[in-house]
Every structure is written in structure tokens, then in C-alpha cells.
Design a protein around this motif. Structure first.
Motif, PDB file in Angstrom:
ATOM      1  N   PRO A 197      26.894  -7.076 -81.398  1.00 23.61           N
ATOM      2  CA  PRO A 197      27.838  -7.311 -80.295  1.00 23.61           C
ATOM      3  C   PRO A 197      27.167  -6.901 -78.982  1.00 23.61           C
ATOM      4  N   LYS A 198      27.543  -5.790 -78.402  1.00 23.24           N
ATOM      5  CA  LYS A 198      26.875  -5.271 -77.206  1.00 23.24           C
ATOM      6  C   LYS A 198      25.829  -4.273 -77.685  1.00 23.24           C
ATOM      7  N   GLY A 199      24.595  -4.739 -77.829  1.00 18.92           N
ATOM      8  CA  GLY A 199      23.563  -3.952 -78.480  1.00 18.92           C
ATOM      9  C   GLY A 199      23.612  -4.144 -79.980  1.00 18.92           C
ATOM     10  N   GLY A 200      22.579  -3.623 -80.660  1.00 14.61           N
ATOM     11  CA  GLY A 200      22.588  -3.675 -82.112  1.00 14.61           C
ATOM     12  C   GLY A 200      22.142  -4.982 -82.720  1.00 14.61           C
ATOM     13  N   ASP A 201      21.375  -5.833 -81.985  1.00 11.52           N
ATOM     14  CA  ASP A 201      20.729  -6.966 -82.643  1.00 11.52           C
ATOM     15  C   ASP A 201      19.813  -6.407 -83.730  1.00 11.52           C
ATOM     16  N   GLU A 202      19.697  -7.112 -84.859  1.00 12.31           N
ATOM     17  CA  GLU A 202      18.995  -6.564 -86.015  1.00 12.31           C
ATOM     18  C   GLU A 202      17.905  -7.485 -86.534  1.00 12.31           C
ATOM     19  N   LEU A 203      16.816  -6.877 -87.014  1.00 11.89           N
ATOM     20  CA  LEU A 203      15.805  -7.545 -87.823  1.00 11.89           C
ATOM     21  C   LEU A 203      15.899  -6.958 -89.221  1.00 11.89           C
ATOM     22  N   ASN A 204      16.054  -7.818 -90.242  1.00  8.95           N
ATOM     23  CA  ASN A 204      16.300  -7.358 -91.603  1.00  8.95           C
ATOM     24  C   ASN A 204      15.374  -8.020 -92.614  1.00  8.95           C
ATOM     25  N   LYS A 205      15.199  -7.343 -93.736  1.00  9.59           N
ATOM     26  CA  LYS A 205      14.619  -7.949 -94.930  1.00  9.59           C
ATOM     27  C   LYS A 205      15.777  -8.254 -95.868  1.00  9.59           C
ATOM     28  N   ILE A 206      15.913  -9.525 -96.241  1.00  9.16           N
ATOM     29  CA  ILE A 206      17.062  -9.954 -97.034  1.00  9.16           C
ATOM     30  C   ILE A 206      16.718  -9.906 -98.513  1.00  9.16           C
ATOM     31  N   VAL A 207      17.592  -9.272 -99.283  1.00 11.45           N
ATOM     32  CA  VAL A 207      17.442  -9.223-100.737  1.00 11.45           C
ATOM     33  C   VAL A 207      18.735  -9.726-101.381  1.00 11.45           C
ATOM     34  N   ALA A 208      18.611 -10.258-102.568  1.00 11.00           N
ATOM     35  CA  ALA A 208      19.777 -10.804-103.269  1.00 11.00           C
ATOM     36  C   ALA A 208      20.821  -9.724-103.483  1.00 11.00           C
ATOM     37  N   GLY A 209      22.055 -10.028-103.092  1.00 14.23           N
ATOM     38  CA  GLY A 209      23.172  -9.106-103.282  1.00 14.23           C
ATOM     39  C   GLY A 209      23.291  -8.034-102.225  1.00 14.23           C
ATOM     40  N   GLY A 210      22.415  -8.048-101.215  1.00 19.42           N
ATOM     41  CA  GLY A 210      22.428  -7.002-100.207  1.00 19.42           C
ATOM     42  C   GLY A 210      23.614  -7.073 -99.268  1.00 19.42           C
ATOM     43  N   ASN A 211      24.127  -5.894 -98.897  1.00 27.58           N
ATOM     44  CA  ASN A 211      25.179  -5.765 -97.884  1.00 27.58           C
ATOM     45  C   ASN A 211      24.521  -5.249 -96.605  1.00 27.58           C
ATOM     46  N   TYR A 212      24.631  -6.013 -95.514  1.00 27.09           N
ATOM     47  CA  TYR A 212      23.939  -5.666 -94.271  1.00 27.09           C
ATOM     48  C   TYR A 212      24.857  -5.057 -93.216  1.00 27.09           C
ATOM     49  N   GLY A 213      26.076  -4.679 -93.650  1.00 24.05           N
ATOM     50  CA  GLY A 213      26.858  -3.719 -92.889  1.00 24.05           C
ATOM     51  C   GLY A 213      27.919  -4.208 -91.948  1.00 24.05           C
ATOM     52  N   TRP A 214      27.779  -5.409 -91.390  1.00 20.61           N
ATOM     53  CA  TRP A 214      28.760  -5.829 -90.398  1.00 20.61           C
ATOM     54  C   TRP A 214      30.109  -6.064 -91.038  1.00 20.61           C
ATOM     55  N   GLY A 262      25.622  -1.519 -82.568  1.00 22.20           N
ATOM     56  CA  GLY A 262      26.210  -2.044 -81.342  1.00 22.20           C
ATOM     57  C   GLY A 262      27.632  -1.571 -81.133  1.00 22.20           C
ATOM     58  N   ILE A 263      28.140  -1.817 -79.936  1.00 24.56           N
ATOM     59  CA  ILE A 263      29.543  -1.537 -79.625  1.00 24.56           C
ATOM     60  C   ILE A 263      30.213  -2.832 -79.207  1.00 24.56           C
ATOM     61  N   ASP A 264      31.528  -2.823 -79.131  1.00 23.79           N
ATOM     62  CA  ASP A 264      32.258  -4.016 -78.737  1.00 23.79           C
ATOM     63  C   ASP A 264      32.013  -4.326 -77.268  1.00 23.79           C
ATOM     64  N   TYR A 265      32.291  -5.568 -76.875  1.00 20.80           N
ATOM     65  CA  TYR A 265      32.028  -5.986 -75.495  1.00 20.80           C
ATOM     66  C   TYR A 265      32.861  -5.221 -74.481  1.00 20.80           C
ATOM     67  N   ILE A 266      33.995  -4.703 -74.912  1.00 24.91           N
ATOM     68  CA  ILE A 266      34.848  -3.938 -74.000  1.00 24.91           C
ATOM     69  C   ILE A 266      34.449  -2.463 -73.968  1.00 24.91           C
ATOM     70  N   GLY A 267      33.418  -2.097 -74.752  1.00 26.55           N
ATOM     71  CA  GLY A 267      32.938  -0.720 -74.768  1.00 26.55           C
ATOM     72  C   GLY A 267      33.474   0.112 -75.907  1.00 26.55           C
ATOM     73  N   ALA A 268      34.419  -0.415 -76.679  1.00 32.28           N
ATOM     74  CA  ALA A 268      34.978   0.331 -77.805  1.00 32.28           C
ATOM     75  C   ALA A 268      34.019   0.301 -78.994  1.00 32.28           C
ATOM     76  N   LYS A 269      34.121   1.291 -79.861  1.00 33.32           N
ATOM     77  CA  LYS A 269      33.305   1.316 -81.062  1.00 33.32           C
ATOM     78  C   LYS A 269      33.795   0.272 -82.059  1.00 33.32           C
ATOM     79  N   VAL A 270      32.860  -0.472 -82.629  1.00 27.91           N
ATOM     80  CA  VAL A 270      33.190  -1.354 -83.736  1.00 27.91           C
ATOM     81  C   VAL A 270      33.360  -0.523 -85.001  1.00 27.91           C
ATOM     82  N   SER A 271      32.449   0.433 -85.185  1.00 29.48           N
ATOM     83  CA  SER A 271      32.471   1.349 -86.320  1.00 29.48           C
ATOM     84  C   SER A 271      31.862   2.668 -85.878  1.00 29.48           C
ATOM     85  N   PRO A 272      32.304   3.782 -86.445  1.00 31.94           N
ATOM     86  CA  PRO A 272      31.673   5.067 -86.121  1.00 31.94           C
ATOM     87  C   PRO A 272      30.322   5.245 -86.816  1.00 31.94           C
ATOM     88  N   PHE A 273      29.924   4.275 -87.663  1.00 29.11           N
ATOM     89  CA  PHE A 273      28.729   4.437 -88.478  1.00 29.11           C
ATOM     90  C   PHE A 273      27.620   3.466 -88.079  1.00 29.11           C
TER      91      PHE A 273
END
Length: 360
Positions: free
Chosen positions: A235-252, A258-269
Motif C-alpha cells: 500500500p503506502k510502502g512495503g512493496d515486496e520482492l519474494n521467492k514463490i514456493v508452492a503453498g506459500g502464504n505471503y502475508g497480505w 506498508g501502511i494504508d494510504y490514509i496513514g492507518a496500520k493495515v496490520s500491526p505485524f
């Protein structure tokens, strides 16, 4: 005074190290074609010239001398507005004998749309046309809105096709659910059927290969390392480069840098157990939009960042080494390495260009 001098020296050394790590290099460029309305993807034909997609829905042949010709293509359900439109073109691994290619695009209408993939056959010579076009994949569910379609694709060594899909922007929670295609990378056979060895066997979305993605804009198979590399917009920051593996969860969206465009946290993690951590992040966002391999390195083109970056692989990680094309001041939608190891980029504007770039 001594402390001040030491502090200044440390700062100077840090800046110097940063400059060494990522140096802006002026490169020689040649404009092959211009006046391309928002080009999105390209592929080099074995007989010479290029197939280029325009987001508005047009498929174009660009001859080696830069001359442009439309390629006849019928996509009756094409939805083209805002971020929606015609996206990726990818030649089949055996294109020289079959002339088959695949195209991804936004299909549907304002109220109900998503990403579709068709397989077709390109005629043998100019003026070109695509015939026998047939749908091999439709992302579900259909949703409203015209943002975050993903749509990058790559072939794997076994001949299966990976298709990257966005979260639909306002449907981000769906990226963590395995009963739909939003925020996923899917794996299918060339005829659209589902491989038996996909990681999830449930019937609702058995094509899922990985999940927890936001808006994938780069996807490539690295034959040398037998690895899948991918990048996606945060979103606002947090663009990612990843290695993709079968069955992987990449978190979003449960884990993000990143944070939301309005400045709020998307997640605390930033990271969570069971979530694949990114190999590299961009904050502030540069909006990576293309991905290619060149001499074993990764090339990443950027929209907001208006540059081309080069990453070198060492010790299971990617390190930023060089930056190019910032002197152009243009949004760069895609980067492509041709079979003869030439590098090309597409600039993102109503007067877009196809440019050859000479890299060391």
C-alpha cells in the motif's frame, strides 16, 4: 568537537557505502517505437519484431525498424478502464512450431469483472492476427471495481503456467481465504486444466499455488536456480520482492511492511509465523511493475520510482547494485530480456515508448 567529527565521519561513510551499493549509471538507449498508448507487455518474435499489448485493448506488431501494425484480436468481454484492460502477452515455450501464445486481460463489466486468460494462435506472417482464441482461466469471484488485477504470467519448467492475480483493492481480506482467486498466484496447464500436484485439492479454487498477495506486477521463472521470483505492490510502502514456493502464504493483509494510504496500520505485524518474509522491500513505494533476468541478475522496472534497478544474487538474497534510466524521468511499465539477451523497456504513458537499453 571530537564526538561531532566522529559522528560526521560515520554519516559520511554510511552515505558512501549506500552510493557504492546502488549507483546511478547513465546508459545508452535507443527508441525502437513511440506513440504507444499505455503499453503493458511485450514479446520478441523469432522471425523478428515484437508483439506489444496496449492496456486499452489493442495488440500491436512492432517491426525491427519501428513500424507498427495492429494485430487482429477479438476479446468480446474485454473490460478496459482505469487499471483494467489488456495486460500480458506470453509466447508458448514451443511457439516456433505451434505459434501459440497466452494473453491476460480484465474481463467482464463495471459491476462484475476479474482477470481472464486466453490461449490463441498467431498467424505465420504479417499482417498478423490471433485466431482460435479460447478462454483457459477466469479468476473468481467476479467483483466490482477496476483496480488490482495482477495479470503477470510465467511458464514453469514442466510446461505449466503461473498466473498472478490481484486482491481487487477493496477485497483484501480475501487474499487469505483459499476458496477464491483474489490475491493468489494460480497454476494451470496450457489447456486450462488443473495440475494434480497443486498444493490445495479443494474444489473451490484448486488452481491456487500461493496466496496472501496484494497486487503482483512481476513474475518470472529462473531456470538456472529453479526458482520463481515475484514482486508486488504494497500500500503506502512495503512493496515486496519474494521467492514463490508452492503453498506459500505471503502475508497480505495480515503481515505487511506498508501502511494504508490514509496513514492507518493495515496490520500491526511485519512478519508472522507461517508467513513467507519478503527478500527485499521498497519503502517508500517505487511501484515495481516489471521483472526480468539478465546475466543472472534481476532487473526491476518502476512506475513511481521512474527507474530500472538491478539486483545481484548472493548467499540466498538479492542485493541492489545499480540503477538506470532515471535520467528519462518516465514511468517504466515493463522490462524484458529477449532470447538474444537484449534488454528492452516499455514506458507508461499515452505516448509510451519501446526502448532498447544497453547494459554492461
Amino acid at each position: 568537537m571530537i564526538r561531532l567529527c566522529v559522528k560526521l565521519t560515520v554519516i559520511a561513510l554510511a552515505l558512501f557505502a549506500s552510493a557504492v551499493q546502488s549507483s546511478a549509471v547513465v546508459t545508452k538507449t535507443t527508441v525502437i517505437a513511440d506513440k504507444l498508448a499505455f503499453p503493458w507487455s511485450m514479446a520478441a518474435l523469432p522471425e523478428g519484431g515484437f508483439v506489444v499489448t496496449l492496456r486499452g485493448g489493442q495488440l500491436i506488431y512492432v517491426a525491427p525498424n519501428g513500424a507498427k501494425q495492429p494485430i487482429e484480436l477479438s476479446l468480446p468481454d474485454l473490460y478496459a478502464t482505469a487499471q483494467a484492460g489488456l495486460f500480458e502477452v506470453l509466447l508458448a515455450p514451443d511457439f516456433s512450431s505451434t505459434r501459440e501464445l497466452v494473453l491476460s486481460y480484465a474481463c467482464g463489466n463495471e459491476a462484475a469483472n476479474n482477470t481472464c486468460v486466453v490461449k490463441g494462435t498467431l498467424s505465420a506472417q504479417a499482417p498478423y492476427s490471433v485466431f482460435n482464441a479460447q478462454n483457459i482461466f477466469t479468476a473468481l469471484p467476479k467483483k466490482a471495481g477496476a483496480a488490482h488485477f495482477g495479470a503477470r504470467m510465467t511458464w514453469l519448467a514442466d510446461g505449466t503456467l503461473l498466473v498472478a492475480l490481484g486482491d481487487g483493492f477493496v477485497h483484501r481480506e480475501q487474499a487469505q481465504l483459499l476458496d477464491n482467486h483474489l490475491g493468489k498466484i494460480v497454476r494451470i496447464h496450457r489447456d486450462g486444466s488443473t495440475p494434480n500436484d497443486n498444493p490445495y485439492k479443494h474444489s473451490q479454487a484448486s488452481q491456487i499455488f500461493s496466496y496472501g498477495h496484494r497486487n503482483v506486477q512481476g513474475l518470472i521463472y529462473d531456470e538456472q536456480r529453479d526458482a520463481i521470483w515475484q514482486h508486488e505492490h504494497g500500500p503506502k510502502g512495503g512493496d515486496e520482492l519474494n521467492k514463490i514456493v508452492a503453498g506459500g502464504n505471503y502475508g497480505w493483509p495480515i503481515a505487511t511492511y506498508g501502511i494504508d494510504y490514509i496513514g492507518a496500520k493495515v496490520s500491526p505485524f511485519n512478519q508472522l509465523p507461517g508467513v513467507k518474509a519478503p527478500l527485499y522491500t521498497w519503502t517508500p513505494s517505487l511501484a515495481p511493475a516489471g521483472l526480468a533476468l539478465y546475466k543472472g541478475d534481476l532487473l526491476v522496472s518502476h512506475l513511481v520510482g521512474r527507474r530500472l534497478q538491478r539486483f545481484h544474487y548472493s548467499n540466498d538474497s538479492w542485493t541492489l547494485t545499480d540503477e538506470y534510466l532515471s535520467e528519462l524521468g518516465q514511468r517504466i511499465r515493463a522490462v524484458y530480456t529477449s532470447p538474444d539477451n537484449q534488454v528492452y523497456v516499455l514506458t507508461d504513458s499515452a505516448e509510451g515508448q519501446l526502448i532498447r537499453v544497453e547494459l554492461p
